[in-house]
Design a protein around this motif. Structure first.
Motif, PDB file in Angstrom:
ATOM      1  N   VAL A 107       0.849  -1.189   0.000  1.00  0.00           N
ATOM      2  CA  VAL A 107       0.000   0.000   0.000  1.00  0.00           C
ATOM      3  C   VAL A 107       0.881   1.233   0.000  1.00  0.00           C
ATOM      4  N   SER A 108       0.387   2.287  -0.632  1.00  0.00           N
ATOM      5  CA  SER A 108       1.077   3.575  -0.670  1.00  0.00           C
ATOM      6  C   SER A 108       0.152   4.652  -0.139  1.00  0.00           C
ATOM      7  N   SER A 109       0.729   5.717   0.370  1.00  0.00           N
ATOM      8  CA  SER A 109      -0.062   6.844   0.842  1.00  0.00           C
ATOM      9  C   SER A 109      -0.903   7.386  -0.298  1.00  0.00           C
ATOM     10  N   GLY A 110      -2.191   7.622  -0.010  1.00  0.00           N
ATOM     11  CA  GLY A 110      -3.102   8.125  -1.038  1.00  0.00           C
ATOM     12  C   GLY A 110      -3.915   7.056  -1.722  1.00  0.00           C
ATOM     13  N   ASP A 111      -3.653   5.777  -1.406  1.00  0.00           N
ATOM     14  CA  ASP A 111      -4.426   4.684  -2.001  1.00  0.00           C
ATOM     15  C   ASP A 111      -5.853   4.685  -1.458  1.00  0.00           C
ATOM     16  N   LEU A 112      -6.743   3.964  -2.165  1.00  0.00           N
ATOM     17  CA  LEU A 112      -8.139   3.856  -1.751  1.00  0.00           C
ATOM     18  C   LEU A 112      -8.263   2.836  -0.629  1.00  0.00           C
TER      19      LEU A 112
END
Length: 199
Positions: A107-112
Motif C-alpha cells: 500500500v502507498s499513501s493516497g491509495d483507496l
C-alpha cells in the motif's frame, strides 16, 4: 629509576606519525588508531589498535494519518487515505521502507481504503541490515446526508409508514433508496426532514 617518567603523554591518532588526532566518535566499521606515548625526554613509543563499531539497534518506524485515525466518506467505495512514515535510527543512514495492509498487499499513501478498519504496517531496514516495523490503524466511516425525501414525513412514536429517500456519493450522482418502512421509536431521531411526535 630516576630516568623513568611516571606520567608520559599518551594520545590517540589516526596516522602512524601521530599527526592527526583520533575523533571523539568513530564511524561504523573498523578504524585503526595509533597510540603515541611521549616521556619528558621526548622519547616516543607507538602501538596500533583496531576500533570496531557495529550497529545492532533496529530503526524505530512510526506510521501516522495526518487527517486522523477516523475519517468520513460519502462513498461506499471508501476513501483515498494519506499516511506518513518516519524512520529514526541511531546512525543517520538511509533506510529502505515498504508498507502493506496484509501480507503481499503493498500500500502507498493516497491509495483507496475501504469502509471499515484498515491497519497499515511499514517495515524498514538500516544499512546494517537491522529490521524495524511500525503500524497504525485508520477507520473509514461511511456517512451520508439524506435528501429527496418523499412520502409521509411525520408521525407519532410507534407509528410506521413508507418512506423513500436518496443520497449523493462523491461522484455527485444521486442514489435512490428503494421505499422502506420507517418506524419511529421513542427517543430516536429518524433523520433530517423527519418529525417524531410524542402521543
Amino acid at each position: 629509576p630516576g630516568n623513568i617518567d611516571p606520567d608520559p603523554s599518551v594520545s590517540a591518532y589516526l596516522d602512524a606519525n601521530c599527526q592527526t588526532p583520533a575523533p571523539a566518535e568513530f564511524p561504523l566499521g573498523t578504524t585503526v588508531i595509533t597510540w603515541c606515548a611521549t616521556d619528558f625526554a621526548g622519547n616516543t613509543s607507538t602501538i596500533q589498535q583496531s576500533i570496531v563499531i557495529t550497529d545492532n539497534t533496529p530503526p524505530v518506524v512510526t506510521v501516522s494519518f495526518p487527517e486522523g485515525n477516523s475519517q468520513d466518506t460519502n462513498s461506499l467505495s471508501g476513501k483515498n487515505v494519506s499516511f506518513d512514515v518516519t524512520v529514526d535510527d541511531i546512525f543517520p543512514d538511509a533506510a529502505s521502507v515498504a508498507c502493506e495492509t496484509a501480507p503481499d498487499s503493498p500500500v502507498s499513501s493516497g491509495d483507496l481504503f475501504p469502509v471499515g478498519y484498515t491497519t497499515v504496517t511499514c517495515y524498514a531496514s538500516d544499512t546494517s541490515g537491522n529490521p524495524g516495523s511500525g503500524s497504525a490503524t485508520v477507520e473509514v466511516v461511511f456517512q451520508y446526508a439524506a435528501s429527496g425525501i418523499s412520502g409521509k414525513t411525520s408521525g407519532k412514536t410507534g407509528s410506521s409508514f413508507p418512506l423513500q429517500w436518496s443520497w449523493t456519493d462523491d461522484s455527485t450522482i444521486p442514489i435512490t433508496v428503494p421505499e422502506q418502512l420507517l418506524t419511529i421509536e421513542r427517543g430516536a431521531c429518524p433523520g433530517n426532514g423527519i418529525d417524531a411526535q410524542d402521543p
